[in-house]
Scaffold this motif. Structure first.
Motif, PDB file in Angstrom:
ATOM      1  N   VAL A   9       0.842  -1.195   0.000  1.00 47.69           N
ATOM      2  CA  VAL A   9       0.000   0.000   0.000  1.00 47.69           C
ATOM      3  C   VAL A   9       0.879   1.248   0.000  1.00 47.69           C
ATOM      4  CG1 VAL A   9      -1.795   1.292   1.218  1.00 47.69           C
ATOM      5  CG2 VAL A   9      -1.796  -1.220   1.305  1.00 47.69           C
ATOM      6  N   PHE A  10       0.670   2.089  -1.006  1.00 46.37           N
ATOM      7  CA  PHE A  10       1.356   3.377  -1.082  1.00 46.37           C
ATOM      8  C   PHE A  10       0.378   4.483  -0.720  1.00 46.37           C
ATOM      9  CE2 PHE A  10       3.891   0.710  -3.829  1.00 46.37           C
ATOM     10  CZ  PHE A  10       5.183   1.119  -3.549  1.00 46.37           C
ATOM     11  N   ASP A  11       0.666   5.206   0.359  1.00 53.10           N
ATOM     12  CA  ASP A  11      -0.200   6.315   0.761  1.00 53.10           C
ATOM     13  C   ASP A  11       0.612   7.217   1.685  1.00 53.10           C
ATOM     14  OD1 ASP A  11      -2.318   7.966   1.871  1.00 53.10           O
ATOM     15  OD2 ASP A  11      -3.700   6.420   1.179  1.00 53.10           O
ATOM     16  N   ASP A  12       0.477   8.519   1.523  1.00 52.38           N
ATOM     17  CA  ASP A  12       1.258   9.408   2.390  1.00 52.38           C
ATOM     18  C   ASP A  12       0.544   9.684   3.716  1.00 52.38           C
ATOM     19  OD1 ASP A  12      -0.728  10.930   1.263  1.00 52.38           O
ATOM     20  OD2 ASP A  12       0.516  12.702   0.955  1.00 52.38           O
ATOM     21  N   ASN A  13      -0.645   9.095   3.880  1.00 53.08           N
ATOM     22  CA  ASN A  13      -1.407   9.281   5.118  1.00 53.08           C
ATOM     23  C   ASN A  13      -1.142   8.082   6.042  1.00 53.08           C
ATOM     24  OD1 ASN A  13      -3.431   9.139   7.095  1.00 53.08           O
ATOM     25  ND2 ASN A  13      -4.878  10.255   5.816  1.00 53.08           N
ATOM     26  N   THR A  14      -0.420   8.317   7.143  1.00 52.69           N
ATOM     27  CA  THR A  14      -0.038   7.206   8.013  1.00 52.69           C
ATOM     28  C   THR A  14      -1.245   6.546   8.673  1.00 52.69           C
ATOM     29  OG1 THR A  14       0.423   8.823   9.749  1.00 52.69           O
ATOM     30  CG2 THR A  14       2.301   7.997   8.509  1.00 52.69           C
ATOM     31  N   ASP A  15      -2.320   7.312   8.874  1.00 51.87           N
ATOM     32  CA  ASP A  15      -3.532   6.717   9.454  1.00 51.87           C
ATOM     33  C   ASP A  15      -4.106   5.654   8.516  1.00 51.87           C
ATOM     34  OD1 ASP A  15      -3.321   8.370  11.619  1.00 51.87           O
ATOM     35  OD2 ASP A  15      -4.771   9.845  10.887  1.00 51.87           O
ATOM     36  N   ILE A  16      -4.115   5.965   7.221  1.00 54.30           N
ATOM     37  CA  ILE A  16      -4.625   5.009   6.230  1.00 54.30           C
ATOM     38  C   ILE A  16      -3.718   3.774   6.205  1.00 54.30           C
ATOM     39  CG2 ILE A  16      -4.971   4.600   3.757  1.00 54.30           C
ATOM     40  CD1 ILE A  16      -6.989   6.543   4.164  1.00 54.30           C
ATOM     41  N   LEU A  17      -2.411   3.996   6.248  1.00 52.05           N
ATOM     42  CA  LEU A  17      -1.475   2.867   6.220  1.00 52.05           C
ATOM     43  C   LEU A  17      -1.686   1.961   7.427  1.00 52.05           C
ATOM     44  CD1 LEU A  17       1.846   4.565   5.022  1.00 52.05           C
ATOM     45  CD2 LEU A  17       0.176   3.282   3.668  1.00 52.05           C
ATOM     46  N   GLU A  18      -1.874   2.572   8.597  1.00 53.16           N
ATOM     47  CA  GLU A  18      -2.094   1.777   9.806  1.00 53.16           C
ATOM     48  C   GLU A  18      -3.407   1.008   9.716  1.00 53.16           C
ATOM     49  OE1 GLU A  18      -1.713   4.040  13.454  1.00 53.16           O
ATOM     50  OE2 GLU A  18       0.252   4.770  12.818  1.00 53.16           O
ATOM     51  N   LEU A  19      -4.442   1.689   9.238  1.00 50.83           N
ATOM     52  CA  LEU A  19      -5.760   1.064   9.099  1.00 50.83           C
ATOM     53  C   LEU A  19      -5.679  -0.132   8.146  1.00 50.83           C
ATOM     54  CD1 LEU A  19      -8.838   1.251   9.719  1.00 50.83           C
ATOM     55  CD2 LEU A  19      -9.036   2.629   7.647  1.00 50.83           C
ATOM     56  N   CYS A  20      -5.064   0.076   6.982  1.00 49.28           N
ATOM     57  CA  CYS A  20      -4.938  -1.003   6.005  1.00 49.28           C
ATOM     58  C   CYS A  20      -4.135  -2.164   6.584  1.00 49.28           C
ATOM     59  CB  CYS A  20      -4.239  -0.495   4.737  1.00 49.28           C
ATOM     60  SG  CYS A  20      -5.285   0.563   3.721  1.00 49.28           S
ATOM     61  N   THR A  21      -3.090  -1.854   7.328  1.00 52.42           N
ATOM     62  CA  THR A  21      -2.256  -2.898   7.922  1.00 52.42           C
ATOM     63  C   THR A  21      -3.073  -3.753   8.885  1.00 52.42           C
ATOM     64  OG1 THR A  21      -0.282  -1.507   7.719  1.00 52.42           O
ATOM     65  CG2 THR A  21      -0.158  -3.346   9.262  1.00 52.42           C
ATOM     66  N   ILE A  22      -3.835  -3.098   9.753  1.00 50.33           N
ATOM     67  CA  ILE A  22      -4.655  -3.823  10.730  1.00 50.33           C
ATOM     68  C   ILE A  22      -5.686  -4.699  10.024  1.00 50.33           C
ATOM     69  CG2 ILE A  22      -6.380  -3.542  12.561  1.00 50.33           C
ATOM     70  CD1 ILE A  22      -4.827  -0.870  13.250  1.00 50.33           C
ATOM     71  N   ILE A  23      -6.401  -4.111   9.073  1.00 50.76           N
ATOM     72  CA  ILE A  23      -7.467  -4.838   8.363  1.00 50.76           C
ATOM     73  C   ILE A  23      -6.887  -6.037   7.610  1.00 50.76           C
ATOM     74  CG2 ILE A  23      -9.148  -4.717   6.470  1.00 50.76           C
ATOM     75  CD1 ILE A  23      -9.440  -1.704   7.116  1.00 50.76           C
ATOM     76  N   LEU A  24      -5.812  -5.790   6.879  1.00 56.00           N
ATOM     77  CA  LEU A  24      -5.302  -6.828   5.989  1.00 56.00           C
ATOM     78  C   LEU A  24      -4.558  -7.932   6.733  1.00 56.00           C
ATOM     79  CD1 LEU A  24      -4.311  -4.583   2.979  1.00 56.00           C
ATOM     80  CD2 LEU A  24      -6.293  -6.073   3.202  1.00 56.00           C
TER      81      LEU A  24
END
Length: 122
Positions: A9-24
């Protein structure tokens, strides 16, 4: 022997990266994240994901150019790239970038999992 599918996942928003990490991770995927698409080819080659999520607004190299670079690369062009953005034109941006699909932000967990299943079941 089933190997966990790998998502990048490429995203400059760390909240999105954390969310995606948890979900996935919860869904059984391996995940790597990056806040920048600099050296996109090297980043992706070093991880060889099964699917890539690409944000539109990335510092330095934007999502469109990063996606085009991947799609122009002999080894990497077959990896599905899902464009994701809060932009109303996400579908048009995805087409412009040559992405394989798109996901509007904000997304829900089910949408995220569904689009991965869709592109990895092929």
């Amino acid at each position: 022997m089933s190997k966990n599918k790998k998502v990048f996942v490429f995203d400059d928003n760390t909240d999105i990266l954390e969310l995606c990490t948890i979900i996935l991770e919860d869904a059984g995927y391996e995940i790597k994240t990056s806040a920048t698409s600099n050296n996109i080819i090297d980043q992706v080659l070093s991880y060889t994901p099964d699917i890539i999520f690409m944000d539109n607004w990335l510092p330095d190299v934007g999502g469109i150019d990063a996606t085009r670079a991947l799609k122009g690369h002999e080894t990497l062009k077959c990896i599905p790239v899902i464009y994701f953005s809060a932009n109303n034109d996400v579908k048009a941006l995805a087409e412009q970038a040559g992405a394989d699909g798109y996901l509007s932000k904000p997304f829900d967990i089910q949408e995220l999992e569904d689009i991965i299943s869709l592109h990895l079941s092929a």
